[in-house]
Design an enzyme around this catalytic site. Structure first.
Site, mmCIF file in Angstrom:
data_model
loop_
_atom_site.group_PDB
_atom_site.id
_atom_site.type_symbol
_atom_site.label_atom_id
_atom_site.label_comp_id
_atom_site.label_asym_id
_atom_site.label_seq_id
_atom_site.Cartn_x
_atom_site.Cartn_y
_atom_site.Cartn_z
ATOM 1 C CG ASP A 21 54.266 0.801 -33.528
ATOM 2 O OD1 ASP A 21 54.413 1.302 -34.648
ATOM 3 O OD2 ASP A 21 54.146 1.232 -32.319
ATOM 4 C CG ASP A 115 56.065 3.693 -38.077
ATOM 5 O OD1 ASP A 115 55.089 4.588 -37.807
ATOM 6 O OD2 ASP A 115 56.944 3.448 -37.288
ATOM 7 C CD GLU A 116 51.879 4.848 -34.477
ATOM 8 O OE1 GLU A 116 50.995 4.210 -33.622
ATOM 9 O OE2 GLU A 116 52.341 5.637 -34.432
#
Length: 366
Positions: A21, A115-116
């Protein structure tokens, strides 16, 4: 989580799953690229009255500013907050860089957003024995190539890996081993469970369920009776058990939001007003995930619980929040006058295109 824990060909072998993350991704990119923003409270999003925070720097989070918060609320909580317009093309390019780093270690990558992602490194391409070492190498390379920090959670299933990545944020990592898993969940407040939102959390509290241990003390029949098809999932994760695989090239089929009214509604203007926050939430998720869709669906549940859905597909992906609102409102207007009062409205966007197939843009239930 050593390979000695896993027996080749044994269906019960311990998996090695990493959840990566990025820390305050959008805001961190803006601070990286503009030295004047470093060390200051930054919100990526619109500062207008109907604007929403897409991401907040850690300096802003100290004031309680968080993603999905209305911009007016964020500004009230942090008067010195600096708003920055999103640059989704930049975020997408960095996201591609990061996924190339993931691909050096495993082919089993399940992106959740820009983003993860989850990575299954039970079998990894570099033959590194420990999952924690793989996570460290990934984080180091992300920092070296992008200048950005990532946090990582390492565990034997997806639920615990995601919990672990939150445990040492920012710029840290944490391992939840099979021996630790049940005890770790035992003390966890139900509101911290991934997949349990405010409404479900409140329902659990009303039933006397406040921690993982409280859920674990219930029977499967009790959980199914009170939480339907999600009951079994809650029952098992309270025991540290989550058999969901990491799905490579995972494609989300739709993004949606809905709300149930405290009183049944019938007036068109009032109903159109209730559509606005639903459209806002769907569009925020489009922007966060980089997804676009071509089919807008309106869900109407009447006071007698009858449900109807109406959809419209367009040739090109919906280009913006205003177009989504126009299409959703149009579907509602065609149904007027409604035969009965309305208990619930929902809006969803489907026929999604993700990543490089979609123009960059941001499901939450209300």
């Amino acid at each position: 989580m050593r390979d000695s824990d896993a027996v080749e060909g044994d269906a019960t072998r311990v998996r090695k799953i990493i959840h990566i993350d990025m820390d305050a991704f959008y805001a961190s990119v803006e601070q990286r690229d503009n030295t004047e923003l470093r060390g200051k409270p930054v919100a990526v999003g619109g500062s207008a009255e109907r604007g929403v925070v897409a991401a907040a720097s850690y300096e802003a989070r100290k004031f309680g500013v968080r993603s999905a918060m209305p911009s007016v609320t964020a500004k009230r909580q942090c008067p010195d907050l600096i708003f920055v317009k999103p640059r989704f093309e930049v975020y997408k390019a960095i996201s591609r860089q990061i996924r190339e780093i993931f691909a050096e270690h495993t082919e089993t990558i399940e992106p959740l957003s820009l983003d993860e992602a989850y990575l299954d490194v039970t079998e990894n391409l570099q033959g590194i024995p420990l999952a924690r070492d793989i996570a460290l190498k990934i984080r180091e390379k992300i920092k070296a190539e992008t200048g950005l920090n990532a946090s990582a959670g390492i565990s034997y299933n997806k639920f615990l890996a995601k919990l672990a990545s939150d445990h040492r944020k920012p710029n840290g990592q944490f391992v939840i081993s099979p021996e630790m898993g049940p005890a770790f969940v035992e003390t966890l407040p139900v509101g911290k469970f991934h997949g349990i939102g405010p409404a479900t959390g409140a329902k659990m509290n009303a039933l006397g369920l406040f921690t993982g241990l409280d859920i674990r003390n219930q029977t499967l029949e009790f959980m199914n009776a009170n939480f339907g098809k999600s009951g079994a999932y809650y029952y098992w994760i309270s025991r540290g058990v989550d058999e969901r695989p990491v799905r490579a090239n995972r494609i989300r089929k739709s993004i949606g939001a809905e709300t149930t009214f405290s009183t049944d509604l019938a007036d068109l203007d009032v109903l159109v007003g209730e559509l606005r926050p639903l459209v806002d939430k769907v569009w925020r998720h489009c922007e966060t995930s980089g997804s676009r869709g071509r089919t807008v669906t309106l869900k109407i549940k009447f006071a007698d619980f009858e449900i109807i859905t109406r959809s419209r597909s367009v040739l090109a992906p919906v280009a913006g929040r205003d177009e989504l609102a126009r299409l959703a409102s149009g579907l509602l207007e065609v149904e007027m006058p409604l035969p009965k009062r309305v208990r619930l409205l929902g809006v969803s966007l489907s026929s999604l295109q993700v990543g490089d197939d979609a123009e960059p843009q941001l499901t939450f239930g209300i």
